[in-house]
Each structure stands twice: as structure tokens, then as C-alpha cells.
Write a protein that holds these residues in place. Sequence first.
Motif, PDB file in Angstrom:
ATOM      1  N   MET A  41       0.729  -1.161  -0.013  1.00  0.00           N
ATOM      2  CA  MET A  41       0.076   0.013   0.104  1.00  0.00           C
ATOM      3  C   MET A  41       0.948   1.218  -0.024  1.00  0.00           C
ATOM      4  O   MET A  41       0.508   2.070  -0.621  1.00  0.00           O
ATOM      5  CB  MET A  41      -0.788  -0.040   1.251  1.00  0.00           C
ATOM      6  CG  MET A  41      -1.894  -1.281   1.122  1.00  0.00           C
ATOM      7  SD  MET A  41      -2.832  -1.093   2.948  1.00  0.00           S
ATOM      8  CE  MET A  41      -4.050  -0.038   2.360  1.00  0.00           C
ATOM      9  N   PHE A  42       2.085   1.080   0.764  1.00  0.00           N
ATOM     10  CA  PHE A  42       2.895   2.421   0.805  1.00  0.00           C
ATOM     11  C   PHE A  42       3.538   2.526  -0.556  1.00  0.00           C
ATOM     12  O   PHE A  42       3.720   3.774  -1.261  1.00  0.00           O
ATOM     13  CB  PHE A  42       3.941   2.062   1.910  1.00  0.00           C
ATOM     14  CG  PHE A  42       4.812   3.195   1.987  1.00  0.00           C
ATOM     15  CD1 PHE A  42       4.800   4.344   2.546  1.00  0.00           C
ATOM     16  CD2 PHE A  42       6.311   2.800   1.322  1.00  0.00           C
ATOM     17  CE1 PHE A  42       5.796   5.154   2.581  1.00  0.00           C
ATOM     18  CE2 PHE A  42       7.252   3.648   1.279  1.00  0.00           C
ATOM     19  CZ  PHE A  42       7.196   5.026   1.997  1.00  0.00           C
ATOM     20  N   HIS A  43       4.108   1.332  -1.090  1.00  0.00           N
ATOM     21  CA  HIS A  43       4.526   1.598  -2.451  1.00  0.00           C
ATOM     22  C   HIS A  43       3.619   2.253  -3.519  1.00  0.00           C
ATOM     23  O   HIS A  43       3.975   2.874  -4.509  1.00  0.00           O
ATOM     24  CB  HIS A  43       4.827   0.438  -2.949  1.00  0.00           C
ATOM     25  CG  HIS A  43       5.634   0.240  -4.395  1.00  0.00           C
ATOM     26  ND1 HIS A  43       6.992   0.890  -4.433  1.00  0.00           N
ATOM     27  CD2 HIS A  43       5.342  -0.105  -5.620  1.00  0.00           C
ATOM     28  CE1 HIS A  43       7.226   0.738  -5.889  1.00  0.00           C
ATOM     29  NE2 HIS A  43       6.127   0.266  -6.314  1.00  0.00           N
ATOM     30  N   LYS A  44       2.364   1.624  -3.373  1.00  0.00           N
ATOM     31  CA  LYS A  44       1.250   2.121  -4.549  1.00  0.00           C
ATOM     32  C   LYS A  44       1.117   3.858  -4.136  1.00  0.00           C
ATOM     33  O   LYS A  44       0.839   4.495  -5.318  1.00  0.00           O
ATOM     34  CB  LYS A  44      -0.152   1.336  -4.091  1.00  0.00           C
ATOM     35  CG  LYS A  44      -1.275   1.908  -5.015  1.00  0.00           C
ATOM     36  CD  LYS A  44      -2.405   1.085  -4.721  1.00  0.00           C
ATOM     37  CE  LYS A  44      -3.617   1.773  -5.519  1.00  0.00           C
ATOM     38  NZ  LYS A  44      -4.777   0.860  -5.025  1.00  0.00           N
ATOM     39  N   HIS A  45       1.057   4.322  -2.968  1.00  0.00           N
ATOM     40  CA  HIS A  45       0.548   5.632  -2.684  1.00  0.00           C
ATOM     41  C   HIS A  45       1.621   6.510  -2.405  1.00  0.00           C
ATOM     42  O   HIS A  45       1.448   7.696  -2.261  1.00  0.00           O
ATOM     43  CB  HIS A  45      -0.329   5.617  -1.357  1.00  0.00           C
ATOM     44  CG  HIS A  45      -1.699   5.056  -1.804  1.00  0.00           C
ATOM     45  ND1 HIS A  45      -2.668   5.383  -2.736  1.00  0.00           N
ATOM     46  CD2 HIS A  45      -2.346   3.582  -1.270  1.00  0.00           C
ATOM     47  CE1 HIS A  45      -3.693   4.354  -2.916  1.00  0.00           C
ATOM     48  NE2 HIS A  45      -3.487   3.408  -1.755  1.00  0.00           N
ATOM     49  N   LYS A  46       2.854   6.032  -2.336  1.00  0.00           N
ATOM     50  CA  LYS A  46       3.895   7.046  -1.994  1.00  0.00           C
ATOM     51  C   LYS A  46       4.158   8.252  -2.693  1.00  0.00           C
ATOM     52  O   LYS A  46       4.211   9.249  -2.302  1.00  0.00           O
ATOM     53  CB  LYS A  46       5.330   6.317  -2.019  1.00  0.00           C
ATOM     54  CG  LYS A  46       6.513   6.954  -1.584  1.00  0.00           C
ATOM     55  CD  LYS A  46       7.773   6.208  -1.434  1.00  0.00           C
ATOM     56  CE  LYS A  46       8.785   6.088  -2.612  1.00  0.00           C
ATOM     57  NZ  LYS A  46       9.937   5.466  -2.438  1.00  0.00           N
ATOM     58  N   PRO A  47       3.920   8.164  -4.166  1.00  0.00           N
ATOM     59  CA  PRO A  47       3.940   9.259  -4.994  1.00  0.00           C
ATOM     60  C   PRO A  47       3.087  10.416  -4.806  1.00  0.00           C
ATOM     61  O   PRO A  47       3.504  11.515  -4.637  1.00  0.00           O
ATOM     62  CB  PRO A  47       4.009   8.753  -6.432  1.00  0.00           C
ATOM     63  CG  PRO A  47       4.374   7.277  -6.182  1.00  0.00           C
ATOM     64  CD  PRO A  47       3.854   6.884  -5.036  1.00  0.00           C
ATOM     65  N   GLU A  48       1.926   9.984  -4.405  1.00  0.00           N
ATOM     66  CA  GLU A  48       0.732  10.988  -3.900  1.00  0.00           C
ATOM     67  C   GLU A  48       1.133  11.556  -2.647  1.00  0.00           C
ATOM     68  O   GLU A  48       1.060  12.856  -2.549  1.00  0.00           O
ATOM     69  CB  GLU A  48      -0.454  10.144  -3.994  1.00  0.00           C
ATOM     70  CG  GLU A  48      -0.785   9.556  -5.327  1.00  0.00           C
ATOM     71  CD  GLU A  48      -2.230   8.846  -5.257  1.00  0.00           C
ATOM     72  OE1 GLU A  48      -3.247   9.362  -5.079  1.00  0.00           O
ATOM     73  OE2 GLU A  48      -2.018   7.498  -4.930  1.00  0.00           O
ATOM     74  N   ILE A  49       1.463  10.821  -1.653  1.00  0.00           N
ATOM     75  CA  ILE A  49       1.880  11.361  -0.474  1.00  0.00           C
ATOM     76  C   ILE A  49       2.955  12.301  -0.541  1.00  0.00           C
ATOM     77  O   ILE A  49       2.848  13.351   0.154  1.00  0.00           O
ATOM     78  CB  ILE A  49       2.311  10.226   0.579  1.00  0.00           C
ATOM     79  CG1 ILE A  49       0.653   9.300   0.748  1.00  0.00           C
ATOM     80  CG2 ILE A  49       2.526  10.671   1.981  1.00  0.00           C
ATOM     81  CD1 ILE A  49       1.003   8.208   1.456  1.00  0.00           C
ATOM     82  N   ARG A  50       4.101  11.999  -1.346  1.00  0.00           N
ATOM     83  CA  ARG A  50       5.252  12.837  -1.522  1.00  0.00           C
ATOM     84  C   ARG A  50       4.908  14.123  -2.201  1.00  0.00           C
ATOM     85  O   ARG A  50       5.301  15.271  -1.882  1.00  0.00           O
ATOM     86  CB  ARG A  50       6.181  12.242  -2.169  1.00  0.00           C
ATOM     87  CG  ARG A  50       7.133  11.031  -1.523  1.00  0.00           C
ATOM     88  CD  ARG A  50       8.285  10.452  -2.357  1.00  0.00           C
ATOM     89  NE  ARG A  50       9.446  11.537  -2.512  1.00  0.00           N
ATOM     90  CZ  ARG A  50      10.195  11.944  -1.770  1.00  0.00           C
ATOM     91  NH1 ARG A  50      10.385  11.579  -0.367  1.00  0.00           N
ATOM     92  NH2 ARG A  50      11.146  12.826  -2.189  1.00  0.00           N
TER      93      ARG A  50
END
Length: 192
Positions: free
Chosen positions: A103-112
Motif C-alpha cells: 500500500m505504501f509503494h502504491k501511494h508513496k508518489p501521491e503522499i510525497r
Amino acid sequence: MELSPDLHASLQVCGDASSLADDAFYALSGLVFDVLLEKKTEDDVLDDKRLGGVEKGLLKQSFAAIVTLIVEGAKNDAESDDLTHYLEDCKFSPEKSQKLGKMFHKHKPEIRALLGRSRTLVPRVIDIDWRLDYYMKSKQLERINQPTYIINIKTDLQDAKPVQFACSMEQLQDLVAKLKDAARSLEKSSST
């Protein structure tokens, strides 16, 4: 990625299946990302039916721990493997740690991207209005003959009222001198 011992302890409680069942953990993990990506609010987490059997204090502690881990991981541009290994050190089962890592890998770009856009809102001055009032006398004194400057500073914040203050000529001269010092200091720092 340097994380506090308190966070480590909170994650250990969160990873313990006797404290937080696997189904509740998976639901909470999904909600954490929804809140971070502004799709849901923190109140939605507390009202979620899938988390109804979880004690509220444990739910809040687990939510805060996962949010902190995700934000710190995104801020430090950690890989999902780093996150997975850290969670396994916190006594998470391999399934839980891998699921959260994916889940982190999937959403990391959006969170960054969200972290890059967030900033502390320090208002910027966009306009200054002033007027000179000259007080000739007051109720207590027959003659004053004193100039007073009324300054209005407008900022870029939409809902903010202008900052208004009154000052004497000496106070205004002091303010101008300090602003000139600040401008010179800024010029020096930007030229080096």
C-alpha cells in the motif's frame, strides 16, 4: 529512517494480533491512506463499522503510529522493503508488513506530492496603506499638537483582516530603519 522508541512501541502494539485483529488492521491501513490522501477524515476512521470492536484508545494509538510511519517513510523516500523490514522488527506478521508495504509503494508518489505542496502559511505583505492624523487637543489636555500615523498592512490570506496600528513619527522611523536592516541582510545573504 530514524523513528522514536515510542513509535516503535506503538507499532508493536498495533502489530500484535491479540490487540488488533488482522481484518481490523487491514481496514485501518486502508483508512490511513484515505485520510492522508484527503479522501476521508479522521472522524470516518472512528465511525468505520469494520473497526467497531476495537477499543478507541488502541484505535487512535494505532492510527497515529501508522500515519507517522507512512509520512516519515514518504518524507525520507524510503522503499517499501525498508518499511516492511521495520514492521517485521516491530513484531508484525509477514502478511501484515507486506500488505502495508504494498500500500505504501502504491501511494508513496501521491503522499510525497502532498508533502511537497504543504507549507506553513506565513502571510505575505501585499499592500500597505497609511494616513497621518494630527491630534490638536484632547479632553484631558488643551493642546497636544502630535502627529500619529495609522498603518494598515494587508496580507495575502483571504480571510485575514488587515493589521492596523498607530505609531508616532519616532516609532515609524524606528520601524523603517529595522525594515531597511532586514532588506540589507537579505541582500547580503542572497548575493553570497
